[in-house]
Design a protein around this motif. Sequence first.
Motif, PDB file in Angstrom:
ATOM      1  N   MET A   1      -7.780 -15.703   3.642  1.00 12.81           N
ATOM      2  CA  MET A   1      -8.164 -14.304   3.546  1.00 12.81           C
ATOM      3  C   MET A   1      -8.735 -13.854   4.882  1.00 12.81           C
ATOM      4  N   GLU A   2      -8.211 -12.759   5.374  1.00 15.32           N
ATOM      5  CA  GLU A   2      -8.654 -12.195   6.641  1.00 15.32           C
ATOM      6  C   GLU A   2      -9.708 -11.121   6.366  1.00 15.32           C
ATOM      7  N   THR A   3     -10.594 -10.889   7.315  1.00 14.57           N
ATOM      8  CA  THR A   3     -11.586  -9.824   7.183  1.00 14.57           C
ATOM      9  C   THR A   3     -11.513  -8.917   8.399  1.00 14.57           C
ATOM     10  N   SER A   4     -12.020  -7.703   8.256  1.00 16.03           N
ATOM     11  CA  SER A   4     -12.055  -6.737   9.344  1.00 16.03           C
ATOM     12  C   SER A   4     -13.290  -5.863   9.147  1.00 16.03           C
ATOM     13  N   LYS A   5     -13.664  -5.142  10.184  1.00 17.85           N
ATOM     14  CA  LYS A   5     -14.871  -4.319  10.137  1.00 17.85           C
ATOM     15  C   LYS A   5     -14.507  -2.870  10.438  1.00 17.85           C
ATOM     16  N   LEU A   6     -15.108  -1.946   9.701  1.00 12.76           N
ATOM     17  CA  LEU A   6     -14.895  -0.521   9.905  1.00 12.76           C
ATOM     18  C   LEU A   6     -15.662  -0.076  11.143  1.00 12.76           C
ATOM     19  N   SER A   7     -14.983   0.631  12.074  1.00  9.46           N
ATOM     20  CA  SER A   7     -15.649   1.087  13.299  1.00  9.46           C
ATOM     21  C   SER A   7     -16.413   2.384  13.039  1.00  9.46           C
ATOM     22  N   SER A   8     -17.199   2.801  14.019  1.00 11.31           N
ATOM     23  CA  SER A   8     -17.952   4.051  13.907  1.00 11.31           C
ATOM     24  C   SER A   8     -17.023   5.262  13.865  1.00 11.31           C
ATOM     25  N   LYS A   9     -15.766   5.079  14.295  1.00 11.71           N
ATOM     26  CA  LYS A   9     -14.769   6.154  14.258  1.00 11.71           C
ATOM     27  C   LYS A   9     -13.958   6.140  12.964  1.00 11.71           C
ATOM     28  N   GLY A  10     -14.285   5.255  12.030  1.00  9.44           N
ATOM     29  CA  GLY A  10     -13.563   5.183  10.761  1.00  9.44           C
ATOM     30  C   GLY A  10     -12.288   4.370  10.856  1.00  9.44           C
ATOM     31  N   GLN A  11     -12.136   3.577  11.908  1.00 11.14           N
ATOM     32  CA  GLN A  11     -10.927   2.780  12.104  1.00 11.14           C
ATOM     33  C   GLN A  11     -11.152   1.353  11.619  1.00 11.14           C
ATOM     34  N   ILE A  12     -10.078   0.748  11.150  1.00 10.13           N
ATOM     35  CA  ILE A  12     -10.132  -0.645  10.732  1.00 10.13           C
ATOM     36  C   ILE A  12      -8.914  -1.354  11.331  1.00 10.13           C
ATOM     37  N   ILE A  13      -9.099  -2.565  11.775  1.00  8.15           N
ATOM     38  CA  ILE A  13      -8.003  -3.326  12.371  1.00  8.15           C
ATOM     39  C   ILE A  13      -7.349  -4.163  11.290  1.00  8.15           C
ATOM     40  N   ILE A  14      -6.025  -4.017  11.184  1.00 10.50           N
ATOM     41  CA  ILE A  14      -5.262  -4.847  10.248  1.00 10.50           C
ATOM     42  C   ILE A  14      -4.898  -6.117  11.013  1.00 10.50           C
ATOM     43  N   PRO A  15      -5.269  -7.270  10.498  1.00 11.93           N
ATOM     44  CA  PRO A  15      -5.008  -8.522  11.216  1.00 11.93           C
ATOM     45  C   PRO A  15      -3.528  -8.688  11.581  1.00 11.93           C
ATOM     46  N   LYS A  16      -3.277  -9.294  12.740  1.00 17.51           N
ATOM     47  CA  LYS A  16      -1.931  -9.469  13.264  1.00 17.51           C
ATOM     48  C   LYS A  16      -1.013 -10.176  12.273  1.00 17.51           C
ATOM     49  N   ALA A  17      -1.508 -11.203  11.595  1.00 12.79           N
ATOM     50  CA  ALA A  17      -0.677 -11.942  10.635  1.00 12.79           C
ATOM     51  C   ALA A  17      -0.183 -11.028   9.516  1.00 12.79           C
ATOM     52  N   VAL A  18      -1.023 -10.111   9.068  1.00 14.03           N
ATOM     53  CA  VAL A  18      -0.645  -9.171   8.000  1.00 14.03           C
ATOM     54  C   VAL A  18       0.378  -8.170   8.537  1.00 14.03           C
ATOM     55  N   ARG A  19       0.132  -7.631   9.744  1.00 10.81           N
ATOM     56  CA  ARG A  19       1.085  -6.670  10.344  1.00 10.81           C
ATOM     57  C   ARG A  19       2.456  -7.302  10.530  1.00 10.81           C
ATOM     58  N   GLU A  20       2.478  -8.532  11.017  1.00  9.98           N
ATOM     59  CA  GLU A  20       3.760  -9.209  11.232  1.00  9.98           C
ATOM     60  C   GLU A  20       4.465  -9.513   9.915  1.00  9.98           C
ATOM     61  N   ALA A  21       3.711  -9.905   8.900  1.00  9.60           N
ATOM     62  CA  ALA A  21       4.307 -10.224   7.593  1.00  9.60           C
ATOM     63  C   ALA A  21       4.975  -9.004   6.966  1.00  9.60           C
ATOM     64  N   HIS A  22       4.427  -7.818   7.239  1.00  6.53           N
ATOM     65  CA  HIS A  22       4.966  -6.571   6.666  1.00  6.53           C
ATOM     66  C   HIS A  22       5.841  -5.798   7.646  1.00  6.53           C
ATOM     67  N   HIS A  23       6.018  -6.322   8.861  1.00  7.94           N
ATOM     68  CA  HIS A  23       6.823  -5.665   9.902  1.00  7.94           C
ATOM     69  C   HIS A  23       6.267  -4.282  10.239  1.00  7.94           C
ATOM     70  N   TRP A  24       4.935  -4.185  10.384  1.00  8.49           N
ATOM     71  CA  TRP A  24       4.279  -2.945  10.765  1.00  8.49           C
ATOM     72  C   TRP A  24       4.056  -2.946  12.265  1.00  8.49           C
ATOM     73  N   TRP A  25       4.222  -1.777  12.916  1.00  4.65           N
ATOM     74  CA  TRP A  25       4.071  -1.687  14.357  1.00  4.65           C
ATOM     75  C   TRP A  25       3.117  -0.547  14.722  1.00  4.65           C
ATOM     76  N   ALA A  26       2.692  -0.531  15.967  1.00  3.49           N
ATOM     77  CA  ALA A  26       1.783   0.510  16.460  1.00  3.49           C
ATOM     78  C   ALA A  26       2.426   1.880  16.315  1.00  3.49           C
ATOM     79  N   GLY A  27       1.676   2.844  15.849  1.00  3.82           N
ATOM     80  CA  GLY A  27       2.164   4.206  15.677  1.00  3.82           C
ATOM     81  C   GLY A  27       2.774   4.486  14.316  1.00  3.82           C
TER      82      GLY A  27
END
Length: 68
Positions: A1-27
Amino acid sequence: METSKLSSKGQIIIPKAVREAHHWWAGMEFVVESSGDGVILRPRKPFPTTRLEDGVGCAGYEENFMVK
């Protein structure tokens, strides 16, 4: 299980392994839905869903057309 932290701008980073598994890219755009005690993140479809009936008029089809 991966974790991430919410930034002061309301952004959250999706871990690279999850992005690659779903074929998600920047933008890539997502639909965010509230669900119970969490959220659902779904990639936005590039085009709105259409029905065959919505496109028939584009082909010049006439319902009362008669062949002689």
